[in-house]
Design a protein around this motif. Structure first.
Motif, PDB file in Angstrom:
ATOM      1  N   ARG A 143       0.403  -1.708  -0.234  1.00 36.41           N
ATOM      2  CA  ARG A 143       0.139  -0.429   0.259  1.00 36.41           C
ATOM      3  C   ARG A 143       0.978   1.003  -0.114  1.00 36.41           C
ATOM      4  O   ARG A 143       2.445   0.857   0.234  1.00 36.41           O
ATOM      5  N   LEU A 144      -0.216   2.357  -0.159  1.00 35.42           N
ATOM      6  CA  LEU A 144       1.266   3.388   0.155  1.00 35.42           C
ATOM      7  C   LEU A 144       1.383   4.073   1.554  1.00 35.42           C
ATOM      8  O   LEU A 144       0.849   4.193   2.465  1.00 35.42           O
ATOM      9  N   ALA A 145       2.579   4.145   1.971  1.00 37.30           N
ATOM     10  CA  ALA A 145       2.910   4.747   2.875  1.00 37.30           C
ATOM     11  C   ALA A 145       2.109   6.083   3.831  1.00 37.30           C
ATOM     12  O   ALA A 145       1.579   6.594   2.329  1.00 37.30           O
ATOM     13  N   THR A 146       1.766   5.725   4.752  1.00 37.74           N
ATOM     14  CA  THR A 146       1.373   7.068   4.907  1.00 37.74           C
ATOM     15  C   THR A 146       2.334   8.476   5.935  1.00 37.74           C
ATOM     16  O   THR A 146       2.928   7.067   6.736  1.00 37.74           O
ATOM     17  N   ALA A 147       1.583   9.256   6.927  1.00 36.40           N
ATOM     18  CA  ALA A 147       2.455   9.939   8.101  1.00 36.40           C
ATOM     19  C   ALA A 147       3.139   8.405   8.705  1.00 36.40           C
ATOM     20  O   ALA A 147       3.998   8.775   9.825  1.00 36.40           O
ATOM     21  N   GLU A 197      12.997  11.295   7.774  1.00 33.44           N
ATOM     22  CA  GLU A 197      11.575  11.559   8.551  1.00 33.44           C
ATOM     23  C   GLU A 197      10.523  12.576   7.840  1.00 33.44           C
ATOM     24  O   GLU A 197       9.829  12.924   7.471  1.00 33.44           O
ATOM     25  N   ARG A 198      11.811  13.789   8.347  1.00 34.11           N
ATOM     26  CA  ARG A 198      10.439  15.311   6.970  1.00 34.11           C
ATOM     27  C   ARG A 198      11.507  14.799   6.297  1.00 34.11           C
ATOM     28  O   ARG A 198       9.963  15.415   5.463  1.00 34.11           O
ATOM     29  N   LEU A 199      12.287  14.282   5.117  1.00 32.06           N
ATOM     30  CA  LEU A 199      12.489  14.381   3.967  1.00 32.06           C
ATOM     31  C   LEU A 199      10.579  13.599   2.991  1.00 32.06           C
ATOM     32  O   LEU A 199      10.236  14.180   2.474  1.00 32.06           O
ATOM     33  N   LEU A 200      11.123  12.413   4.107  1.00 30.04           N
ATOM     34  CA  LEU A 200       9.980  12.149   3.632  1.00 30.04           C
ATOM     35  C   LEU A 200       8.018  11.524   3.395  1.00 30.04           C
ATOM     36  O   LEU A 200       7.099  12.188   2.945  1.00 30.04           O
ATOM     37  N   GLY A 201       7.834  12.705   4.922  1.00 26.43           N
ATOM     38  CA  GLY A 201       6.378  13.686   5.342  1.00 26.43           C
ATOM     39  C   GLY A 201       6.151  14.089   3.975  1.00 26.43           C
ATOM     40  O   GLY A 201       5.242  14.299   3.859  1.00 26.43           O
ATOM     41  N   GLY A 202       7.594  15.407   3.472  1.00 25.60           N
ATOM     42  CA  GLY A 202       6.871  15.747   2.316  1.00 25.60           C
ATOM     43  C   GLY A 202       7.169  15.590   1.358  1.00 25.60           C
ATOM     44  O   GLY A 202       5.913  16.425   0.238  1.00 25.60           O
ATOM     45  N   GLY A 238       6.089  12.355  -5.532  1.00 28.90           N
ATOM     46  CA  GLY A 238       6.679  11.130  -5.829  1.00 28.90           C
ATOM     47  C   GLY A 238       6.067  10.399  -5.180  1.00 28.90           C
ATOM     48  O   GLY A 238       4.712  10.422  -4.540  1.00 28.90           O
ATOM     49  N   ALA A 239       5.922   8.946  -4.777  1.00 29.49           N
ATOM     50  CA  ALA A 239       5.045   8.321  -4.002  1.00 29.49           C
ATOM     51  C   ALA A 239       6.030   7.446  -3.121  1.00 29.49           C
ATOM     52  O   ALA A 239       7.606   7.208  -3.255  1.00 29.49           O
ATOM     53  N   LEU A 277      10.852   3.505  -2.956  1.00 28.76           N
ATOM     54  CA  LEU A 277      10.657   5.783  -2.633  1.00 28.76           C
ATOM     55  C   LEU A 277      10.385   5.279  -4.380  1.00 28.76           C
ATOM     56  O   LEU A 277      11.584   5.032  -4.988  1.00 28.76           O
ATOM     57  N   ALA A 278       9.505   6.437  -5.058  1.00 29.28           N
ATOM     58  CA  ALA A 278       9.852   6.126  -6.305  1.00 29.28           C
ATOM     59  C   ALA A 278       9.164   7.747  -6.500  1.00 29.28           C
ATOM     60  O   ALA A 278       8.513   8.570  -5.847  1.00 29.28           O
ATOM     61  N   VAL A 279      10.472   9.071  -7.493  1.00 31.15           N
ATOM     62  CA  VAL A 279      10.248  10.188  -7.729  1.00 31.15           C
ATOM     63  C   VAL A 279       9.645  10.261  -9.185  1.00 31.15           C
ATOM     64  O   VAL A 279      10.068   9.548 -10.206  1.00 31.15           O
ATOM     65  N   PHE A 280       8.606  11.322  -9.362  1.00 38.84           N
ATOM     66  CA  PHE A 280       8.547  11.727 -10.702  1.00 38.84           C
ATOM     67  C   PHE A 280       9.296  12.648 -11.291  1.00 38.84           C
ATOM     68  O   PHE A 280       9.102  13.932 -10.899  1.00 38.84           O
TER      69      PHE A 280
END
Length: 152
Positions: free
Chosen positions: A6-10, A38-43, A51-52, A67-70
């Motif tokens: 699943r997609l990650a959540t906070a 954690e700050r970067l992932l949260g952003g 990304g996701a 982790l993928a960036v668009f």
């Protein structure tokens, strides 16, 4: 073994950060800082256009992430993605968790109309190369050049 992708959540940030630390140790990436990660992932999670992050929950525990960036590409006809990091805990490797994580991420990205998926891979990481080749990734003959930007 029950696996949910699943997609990650906070709420997943601490578990994902712990896996990032293990991945960075494996890859010998220096300067791990849990708070910064954690700050970067949260952003990233707050801005899905960037990304996701998908997580693999195995028997209720987060045991992997992708982790993928668009980015936009004229050459490839629109949005594309780059896998920035992917890691699966050693305790669940070999049980198709990585394959399920990759397949779910690919389905989600295709549904968002992303046109291409790429990744960077160390030439010495033969096991990862075999994994990605089994999932239809092909080598392109390009070199990556980079440099840090001074944020002045």
């Amino acid at each position: 073994m029950s696996t949910v992708i699943r997609l990650a959540t906070a709420a997943d940030l601490p578990a994902v950060a712990a896996l990032v630390e293990r991945y960075w140790e494996f890859e010998s990436i220096p300067d791990f800082d849990r708070g910064r990660i954690e700050r970067l992932l949260g952003g990233l999670l707050e801005d899905p256009s960037r990304g996701a992050c998908w997580v693999a929950e195995v028997d209720g525990l987060v045991q992997g992430y992708l982790l993928a960036v668009f980015m936009f590409s004229l050459e490839h006809g629109g949005l594309m993605a780059e896998i920035d990091e992917v890691f699966v805990s050693t305790d669940v490797r070999g049980r198709r968790v990585g394959a399920e994580l990759l397949a779910a991420a690919e389905r989600d990205m295709a549904a968002r109309d992303l046109r291409r998926l790429q990744l960077q891979l160390s030439p010495a990481n033969h096991a990862a190369r075999r994994f990605y080749e089994r999932h239809a990734f092909q080598t392109r003959s390009y070199e990556i050049l980079d440099k840090p930007l001074d944020p002045e």
